[in-house]
Motif scaffolding. Sequence first.
Motif, PDB file in Angstrom:
ATOM      1  N   TYR A  54     -37.483  -4.376  45.000  1.00  0.00           N
ATOM      2  CA  TYR A  54     -36.174  -4.816  44.499  1.00  0.00           C
ATOM      3  C   TYR A  54     -35.300  -3.611  44.162  1.00  0.00           C
ATOM      4  O   TYR A  54     -34.102  -3.600  44.444  1.00  0.00           O
ATOM      5  CB  TYR A  54     -36.321  -5.684  43.248  1.00  0.00           C
ATOM      6  CG  TYR A  54     -37.008  -7.013  43.479  1.00  0.00           C
ATOM      7  CD1 TYR A  54     -36.692  -7.826  44.554  1.00  0.00           C
ATOM      8  CD2 TYR A  54     -37.982  -7.463  42.594  1.00  0.00           C
ATOM      9  CE1 TYR A  54     -37.327  -9.040  44.761  1.00  0.00           C
ATOM     10  CE2 TYR A  54     -38.621  -8.681  42.779  1.00  0.00           C
ATOM     11  CZ  TYR A  54     -38.288  -9.466  43.865  1.00  0.00           C
ATOM     12  OH  TYR A  54     -38.917 -10.664  44.053  1.00  0.00           O
ATOM     13  N   VAL A  57     -33.939  -2.051  47.398  1.00  0.00           N
ATOM     14  CA  VAL A  57     -32.916  -2.923  47.984  1.00  0.00           C
ATOM     15  C   VAL A  57     -31.610  -2.813  47.196  1.00  0.00           C
ATOM     16  O   VAL A  57     -30.536  -2.625  47.773  1.00  0.00           O
ATOM     17  CB  VAL A  57     -33.410  -4.391  48.034  1.00  0.00           C
ATOM     18  CG1 VAL A  57     -32.272  -5.341  48.376  1.00  0.00           C
ATOM     19  CG2 VAL A  57     -34.543  -4.533  49.042  1.00  0.00           C
ATOM     20  N   GLU A  58     -31.711  -2.920  45.876  1.00  0.00           N
ATOM     21  CA  GLU A  58     -30.511  -2.873  45.040  1.00  0.00           C
ATOM     22  C   GLU A  58     -29.817  -1.525  45.126  1.00  0.00           C
ATOM     23  O   GLU A  58     -28.593  -1.457  45.265  1.00  0.00           O
ATOM     24  CB  GLU A  58     -30.881  -3.206  43.600  1.00  0.00           C
ATOM     25  CG  GLU A  58     -31.289  -4.656  43.432  1.00  0.00           C
ATOM     26  CD  GLU A  58     -31.998  -4.946  42.121  1.00  0.00           C
ATOM     27  OE1 GLU A  58     -31.946  -4.103  41.198  1.00  0.00           O
ATOM     28  OE2 GLU A  58     -32.614  -6.022  42.023  1.00  0.00           O
ATOM     29  N   LEU A  61     -28.073  -1.222  48.660  1.00  0.00           N
ATOM     30  CA  LEU A  61     -26.892  -2.071  48.842  1.00  0.00           C
ATOM     31  C   LEU A  61     -25.790  -1.755  47.846  1.00  0.00           C
ATOM     32  O   LEU A  61     -24.612  -1.781  48.197  1.00  0.00           O
ATOM     33  CB  LEU A  61     -27.294  -3.543  48.790  1.00  0.00           C
ATOM     34  CG  LEU A  61     -28.147  -4.001  49.978  1.00  0.00           C
ATOM     35  CD1 LEU A  61     -28.665  -5.415  49.769  1.00  0.00           C
ATOM     36  CD2 LEU A  61     -27.368  -3.904  51.279  1.00  0.00           C
ATOM     37  N   GLU A  62     -26.145  -1.426  46.612  1.00  0.00           N
ATOM     38  CA  GLU A  62     -25.119  -1.038  45.639  1.00  0.00           C
ATOM     39  C   GLU A  62     -24.462   0.272  46.047  1.00  0.00           C
ATOM     40  O   GLU A  62     -23.267   0.465  45.826  1.00  0.00           O
ATOM     41  CB  GLU A  62     -25.713  -0.973  44.241  1.00  0.00           C
ATOM     42  CG  GLU A  62     -26.021  -2.368  43.701  1.00  0.00           C
ATOM     43  CD  GLU A  62     -26.813  -2.378  42.400  1.00  0.00           C
ATOM     44  OE1 GLU A  62     -27.136  -1.289  41.862  1.00  0.00           O
ATOM     45  OE2 GLU A  62     -27.123  -3.492  41.931  1.00  0.00           O
ATOM     46  N   SER A  67     -22.971  -6.070  45.673  1.00  0.00           N
ATOM     47  CA  SER A  67     -23.683  -6.561  44.492  1.00  0.00           C
ATOM     48  C   SER A  67     -24.715  -7.575  44.967  1.00  0.00           C
ATOM     49  O   SER A  67     -24.394  -8.490  45.725  1.00  0.00           O
ATOM     50  CB  SER A  67     -22.692  -7.217  43.531  1.00  0.00           C
ATOM     51  OG  SER A  67     -23.372  -7.814  42.462  1.00  0.00           O
ATOM     52  N   VAL A  68     -25.965  -7.424  44.519  1.00  0.00           N
ATOM     53  CA  VAL A  68     -27.067  -8.281  44.959  1.00  0.00           C
ATOM     54  C   VAL A  68     -27.286  -9.387  43.929  1.00  0.00           C
ATOM     55  O   VAL A  68     -27.394  -9.118  42.733  1.00  0.00           O
ATOM     56  CB  VAL A  68     -28.360  -7.455  45.117  1.00  0.00           C
ATOM     57  CG1 VAL A  68     -29.531  -8.342  45.506  1.00  0.00           C
ATOM     58  CG2 VAL A  68     -28.160  -6.340  46.132  1.00  0.00           C
ATOM     59  N   GLN A  69     -27.360 -10.624  44.412  1.00  0.00           N
ATOM     60  CA  GLN A  69     -27.641 -11.775  43.546  1.00  0.00           C
ATOM     61  C   GLN A  69     -28.814 -12.541  44.146  1.00  0.00           C
ATOM     62  O   GLN A  69     -28.709 -13.080  45.247  1.00  0.00           O
ATOM     63  CB  GLN A  69     -26.426 -12.681  43.435  1.00  0.00           C
ATOM     64  CG  GLN A  69     -25.249 -12.023  42.778  1.00  0.00           C
ATOM     65  CD  GLN A  69     -24.026 -12.918  42.766  1.00  0.00           C
ATOM     66  OE1 GLN A  69     -24.028 -14.019  43.294  1.00  0.00           O
ATOM     67  NE2 GLN A  69     -22.970 -12.423  42.159  1.00  0.00           N
ATOM     68  N   TYR A  70     -29.927 -12.579  43.406  1.00  0.00           N
ATOM     69  CA  TYR A  70     -31.143 -13.242  43.873  1.00  0.00           C
ATOM     70  C   TYR A  70     -31.147 -14.715  43.493  1.00  0.00           C
ATOM     71  O   TYR A  70     -30.523 -15.116  42.518  1.00  0.00           O
ATOM     72  CB  TYR A  70     -32.380 -12.589  43.232  1.00  0.00           C
ATOM     73  CG  TYR A  70     -32.593 -11.162  43.632  1.00  0.00           C
ATOM     74  CD1 TYR A  70     -33.184 -10.831  44.847  1.00  0.00           C
ATOM     75  CD2 TYR A  70     -32.216 -10.124  42.789  1.00  0.00           C
ATOM     76  CE1 TYR A  70     -33.382  -9.500  45.211  1.00  0.00           C
ATOM     77  CE2 TYR A  70     -32.411  -8.798  43.142  1.00  0.00           C
ATOM     78  CZ  TYR A  70     -33.000  -8.501  44.351  1.00  0.00           C
ATOM     79  OH  TYR A  70     -33.197  -7.190  44.707  1.00  0.00           O
ATOM     80  N   LYS A  74     -36.455 -15.057  43.691  1.00  0.00           N
ATOM     81  CA  LYS A  74     -36.175 -13.677  44.083  1.00  0.00           C
ATOM     82  C   LYS A  74     -36.722 -13.344  45.465  1.00  0.00           C
ATOM     83  O   LYS A  74     -37.106 -12.208  45.734  1.00  0.00           O
ATOM     84  CB  LYS A  74     -36.701 -12.682  43.035  1.00  0.00           C
ATOM     85  CG  LYS A  74     -35.869 -12.688  41.759  1.00  0.00           C
ATOM     86  CD  LYS A  74     -36.262 -11.588  40.826  1.00  0.00           C
ATOM     87  CE  LYS A  74     -35.532 -10.320  41.210  1.00  0.00           C
ATOM     88  NZ  LYS A  74     -35.676  -9.238  40.236  1.00  0.00           N
ATOM     89  N   PHE A  77     -31.505 -13.521  48.690  1.00  0.00           N
ATOM     90  CA  PHE A  77     -30.382 -12.974  47.934  1.00  0.00           C
ATOM     91  C   PHE A  77     -29.118 -13.014  48.777  1.00  0.00           C
ATOM     92  O   PHE A  77     -29.173 -13.146  49.996  1.00  0.00           O
ATOM     93  CB  PHE A  77     -30.675 -11.555  47.424  1.00  0.00           C
ATOM     94  CG  PHE A  77     -30.913 -10.513  48.493  1.00  0.00           C
ATOM     95  CD1 PHE A  77     -29.860  -9.755  48.984  1.00  0.00           C
ATOM     96  CD2 PHE A  77     -32.180 -10.290  48.995  1.00  0.00           C
ATOM     97  CE1 PHE A  77     -30.082  -8.784  49.944  1.00  0.00           C
ATOM     98  CE2 PHE A  77     -32.414  -9.315  49.958  1.00  0.00           C
ATOM     99  CZ  PHE A  77     -31.364  -8.560  50.436  1.00  0.00           C
ATOM    100  N   VAL A  79     -25.047 -11.132  49.062  1.00  0.00           N
ATOM    101  CA  VAL A  79     -24.210  -9.990  48.664  1.00  0.00           C
ATOM    102  C   VAL A  79     -22.764 -10.394  48.796  1.00  0.00           C
ATOM    103  O   VAL A  79     -22.421 -11.341  49.470  1.00  0.00           O
ATOM    104  CB  VAL A  79     -24.484  -8.729  49.512  1.00  0.00           C
ATOM    105  CG1 VAL A  79     -25.884  -8.238  49.268  1.00  0.00           C
ATOM    106  CG2 VAL A  79     -24.225  -8.945  50.974  1.00  0.00           C
TER     107      VAL A  79
END
Length: 79
Positions: A54, A57-58, A61-62, A67-70, A74, A77, A79
């Motif tokens: 996690y 990945v975060e 992508l950040e 912004s990652v939302q699971y 989880k 997700f 974005v």
Amino acid sequence: MSFVSFNDVIELNGILKDKGLNFRIHLRDTCGRQSFWIEPLGNCACEGRYDEMYQVVEEYLEGKGFSVQYDEQKMNFVV
């Protein structure tokens, strides 16, 4: 509007592999937002390495401005 490209997914999967994290990220075709699912591979996924995955990945992508939302499990997700 920016989006996560197939090349980004390939690069992220390469980073996971290089770090010895046996997971693969898959892009799902959706309307509106981009959706992804996480595929655990081998024993590594069962050895409590989810938090490391996690984090990778975060951070990736950040760093690209997303912004990652699971979901609740989880394993998916957006974005």
